[in-house]
Design a protein around this motif. Structure first.
Motif, PDB file in Angstrom:
ATOM      1  N   GLY A   1       0.822  -1.212   0.000  1.00 44.88           N
ATOM      2  CA  GLY A   1       0.000   0.000   0.000  1.00 44.88           C
ATOM      3  C   GLY A   1       0.851   1.255   0.000  1.00 44.88           C
ATOM      4  O   GLY A   1       0.548   2.224  -0.697  1.00 44.88           O
ATOM      5  N   ALA A   2       1.938   1.244   0.768  1.00 51.96           N
ATOM      6  CA  ALA A   2       2.838   2.408   0.807  1.00 51.96           C
ATOM      7  C   ALA A   2       3.529   2.600  -0.534  1.00 51.96           C
ATOM      8  O   ALA A   2       3.650   3.734  -1.021  1.00 51.96           O
ATOM      9  N   ILE A   3       3.969   1.515  -1.136  1.00 46.70           N
ATOM     10  CA  ILE A   3       4.628   1.613  -2.440  1.00 46.70           C
ATOM     11  C   ILE A   3       3.652   2.158  -3.478  1.00 46.70           C
ATOM     12  O   ILE A   3       3.984   3.046  -4.268  1.00 46.70           O
ATOM     13  N   GLY A   4       2.440   1.631  -3.474  1.00 47.33           N
ATOM     14  CA  GLY A   4       1.436   2.103  -4.431  1.00 47.33           C
ATOM     15  C   GLY A   4       1.079   3.566  -4.231  1.00 47.33           C
ATOM     16  O   GLY A   4       0.950   4.321  -5.195  1.00 47.33           O
ATOM     17  N   ALA A   5       0.951   3.976  -2.968  1.00 47.03           N
ATOM     18  CA  ALA A   5       0.625   5.380  -2.694  1.00 47.03           C
ATOM     19  C   ALA A   5       1.765   6.298  -3.115  1.00 47.03           C
ATOM     20  O   ALA A   5       1.518   7.368  -3.689  1.00 47.03           O
ATOM     21  N   CYS A   6       2.993   5.883  -2.862  1.00 48.60           N
ATOM     22  CA  CYS A   6       4.141   6.711  -3.268  1.00 48.60           C
ATOM     23  C   CYS A   6       4.215   6.848  -4.785  1.00 48.60           C
ATOM     24  O   CYS A   6       4.438   7.943  -5.307  1.00 48.60           O
ATOM     25  N   ILE A   7       4.027   5.761  -5.487  1.00 47.75           N
ATOM     26  CA  ILE A   7       4.063   5.815  -6.949  1.00 47.75           C
ATOM     27  C   ILE A   7       2.917   6.677  -7.472  1.00 47.75           C
ATOM     28  O   ILE A   7       3.101   7.499  -8.374  1.00 47.75           O
ATOM     29  N   GLY A   8       1.729   6.497  -6.906  1.00 48.00           N
ATOM     30  CA  GLY A   8       0.572   7.269  -7.355  1.00 48.00           C
ATOM     31  C   GLY A   8       0.731   8.758  -7.129  1.00 48.00           C
ATOM     32  O   GLY A   8       0.468   9.570  -8.027  1.00 48.00           O
ATOM     33  N   ILE A   9       1.179   9.147  -5.948  1.00 54.24           N
ATOM     34  CA  ILE A   9       1.357  10.567  -5.661  1.00 54.24           C
ATOM     35  C   ILE A   9       2.489  11.143  -6.507  1.00 54.24           C
ATOM     36  O   ILE A   9       2.415  12.282  -6.975  1.00 54.24           O
ATOM     37  N   GLY A  10       3.530  10.354  -6.741  1.00 51.74           N
ATOM     38  CA  GLY A  10       4.611  10.810  -7.603  1.00 51.74           C
ATOM     39  C   GLY A  10       4.148  11.056  -9.029  1.00 51.74           C
ATOM     40  O   GLY A  10       4.522  12.064  -9.652  1.00 51.74           O
ATOM     41  N   MET A  11       3.316  10.160  -9.556  1.00 46.07           N
ATOM     42  CA  MET A  11       2.803  10.340 -10.911  1.00 46.07           C
ATOM     43  C   MET A  11       1.879  11.549 -11.006  1.00 46.07           C
ATOM     44  O   MET A  11       1.964  12.335 -11.957  1.00 46.07           O
ATOM     45  N   VAL A  12       1.011  11.704 -10.011  1.00 43.95           N
ATOM     46  CA  VAL A  12       0.093  12.844 -10.013  1.00 43.95           C
ATOM     47  C   VAL A  12       0.872  14.159  -9.904  1.00 43.95           C
ATOM     48  O   VAL A  12       0.579  15.128 -10.606  1.00 43.95           O
TER      49      VAL A  12
ATOM     50  N   LEU B   1      -6.729  17.161  -3.763  1.00 47.18           N
ATOM     51  CA  LEU B   1      -7.863  16.266  -3.593  1.00 47.18           C
ATOM     52  C   LEU B   1      -7.468  14.834  -3.935  1.00 47.18           C
ATOM     53  O   LEU B   1      -7.741  13.896  -3.171  1.00 47.18           O
ATOM     54  N   ILE B   2      -6.810  14.654  -5.057  1.00 45.39           N
ATOM     55  CA  ILE B   2      -6.416  13.311  -5.475  1.00 45.39           C
ATOM     56  C   ILE B   2      -5.348  12.745  -4.542  1.00 45.39           C
ATOM     57  O   ILE B   2      -5.382  11.560  -4.198  1.00 45.39           O
ATOM     58  N   ALA B   3      -4.403  13.576  -4.105  1.00 40.52           N
ATOM     59  CA  ALA B   3      -3.378  13.101  -3.167  1.00 40.52           C
ATOM     60  C   ALA B   3      -4.024  12.660  -1.846  1.00 40.52           C
ATOM     61  O   ALA B   3      -3.606  11.658  -1.256  1.00 40.52           O
ATOM     62  N   GLY B   4      -5.036  13.380  -1.407  1.00 38.20           N
ATOM     63  CA  GLY B   4      -5.748  12.976  -0.190  1.00 38.20           C
ATOM     64  C   GLY B   4      -6.483  11.667  -0.361  1.00 38.20           C
ATOM     65  O   GLY B   4      -6.506  10.827   0.546  1.00 38.20           O
ATOM     66  N   LEU B   5      -7.073  11.453  -1.525  1.00 38.27           N
ATOM     67  CA  LEU B   5      -7.772  10.190  -1.771  1.00 38.27           C
ATOM     68  C   LEU B   5      -6.799   9.020  -1.853  1.00 38.27           C
ATOM     69  O   LEU B   5      -7.092   7.927  -1.359  1.00 38.27           O
ATOM     70  N   ILE B   6      -5.639   9.250  -2.455  1.00 43.42           N
ATOM     71  CA  ILE B   6      -4.629   8.190  -2.514  1.00 43.42           C
ATOM     72  C   ILE B   6      -4.144   7.852  -1.109  1.00 43.42           C
ATOM     73  O   ILE B   6      -4.005   6.679  -0.744  1.00 43.42           O
ATOM     74  N   ASP B   7      -3.901   8.874  -0.298  1.00 45.12           N
ATOM     75  CA  ASP B   7      -3.488   8.641   1.086  1.00 45.12           C
ATOM     76  C   ASP B   7      -4.587   7.938   1.882  1.00 45.12           C
ATOM     77  O   ASP B   7      -4.289   7.097   2.730  1.00 45.12           O
ATOM     78  N   ALA B   8      -5.826   8.292   1.630  1.00 46.80           N
ATOM     79  CA  ALA B   8      -6.933   7.652   2.349  1.00 46.80           C
ATOM     80  C   ALA B   8      -7.000   6.163   2.016  1.00 46.80           C
ATOM     81  O   ALA B   8      -7.241   5.339   2.908  1.00 46.80           O
ATOM     82  N   ALA B   9      -6.767   5.807   0.763  1.00 46.26           N
ATOM     83  CA  ALA B   9      -6.779   4.392   0.388  1.00 46.26           C
ATOM     84  C   ALA B   9      -5.661   3.641   1.108  1.00 46.26           C
ATOM     85  O   ALA B   9      -5.857   2.518   1.585  1.00 46.26           O
ATOM     86  N   PHE B  10      -4.489   4.264   1.221  1.00 40.26           N
ATOM     87  CA  PHE B  10      -3.384   3.640   1.958  1.00 40.26           C
ATOM     88  C   PHE B  10      -3.737   3.473   3.434  1.00 40.26           C
ATOM     89  O   PHE B  10      -3.475   2.431   4.030  1.00 40.26           O
ATOM     90  N   LEU B  11      -4.339   4.490   4.039  1.00 38.18           N
ATOM     91  CA  LEU B  11      -4.688   4.403   5.458  1.00 38.18           C
ATOM     92  C   LEU B  11      -5.780   3.372   5.718  1.00 38.18           C
ATOM     93  O   LEU B  11      -5.808   2.751   6.785  1.00 38.18           O
ATOM     94  N   ILE B  12      -6.661   3.169   4.761  1.00 36.82           N
ATOM     95  CA  ILE B  12      -7.663   2.105   4.902  1.00 36.82           C
ATOM     96  C   ILE B  12      -6.961   0.754   4.912  1.00 36.82           C
ATOM     97  O   ILE B  12      -7.318  -0.145   5.683  1.00 36.82           O
ATOM     98  N   GLY B  13      -5.940   0.595   4.065  1.00 32.63           N
ATOM     99  CA  GLY B  13      -5.150  -0.637   4.073  1.00 32.63           C
ATOM    100  C   GLY B  13      -4.449  -0.848   5.401  1.00 32.63           C
ATOM    101  O   GLY B  13      -4.375  -1.973   5.910  1.00 32.63           O
TER     102      GLY B  13
END
Length: 78
Positions: free
Chosen positions: A16-27, A51-63
């Protein structure tokens, strides 16, 4: 059994952390790219970026919450 649950929790958090880092980096890179092309859109684009960075972080925190659920209140334990 407890070792496998700990391994699963670690994998949930790590992936989840790897995915969130990659996602926020791409955005973030796409935001900088588009802001350089059209500087007049920096304000609206920045709102969307946060907004999108917050949603990506929220998905990681749910994990992380699911991993904590498995670690402390394991529903699969007998």
């Amino acid at each position: 059994m407890a070792g496998l649950v700990a391994l699963a929790c670690g994998l949930i958090v790590a992936l989840g952390a790897i995915g969130a880092c990659i996602g926020i980096g791409m955005v973030g890179s796409k935001y900088l790219e588009s802001a350089a092309r059209q500087p007049e859109l920096i304000g609206p684009l920045q709102i969307k970026l946060f907004l999108i960075a917050g949603l990506i972080d929220a998905a990681f925190l749910i994990g992380v919450a699911i991993a904590l659920l498995f670690a402390f209140v394991n529903p699969f334990a007998g």
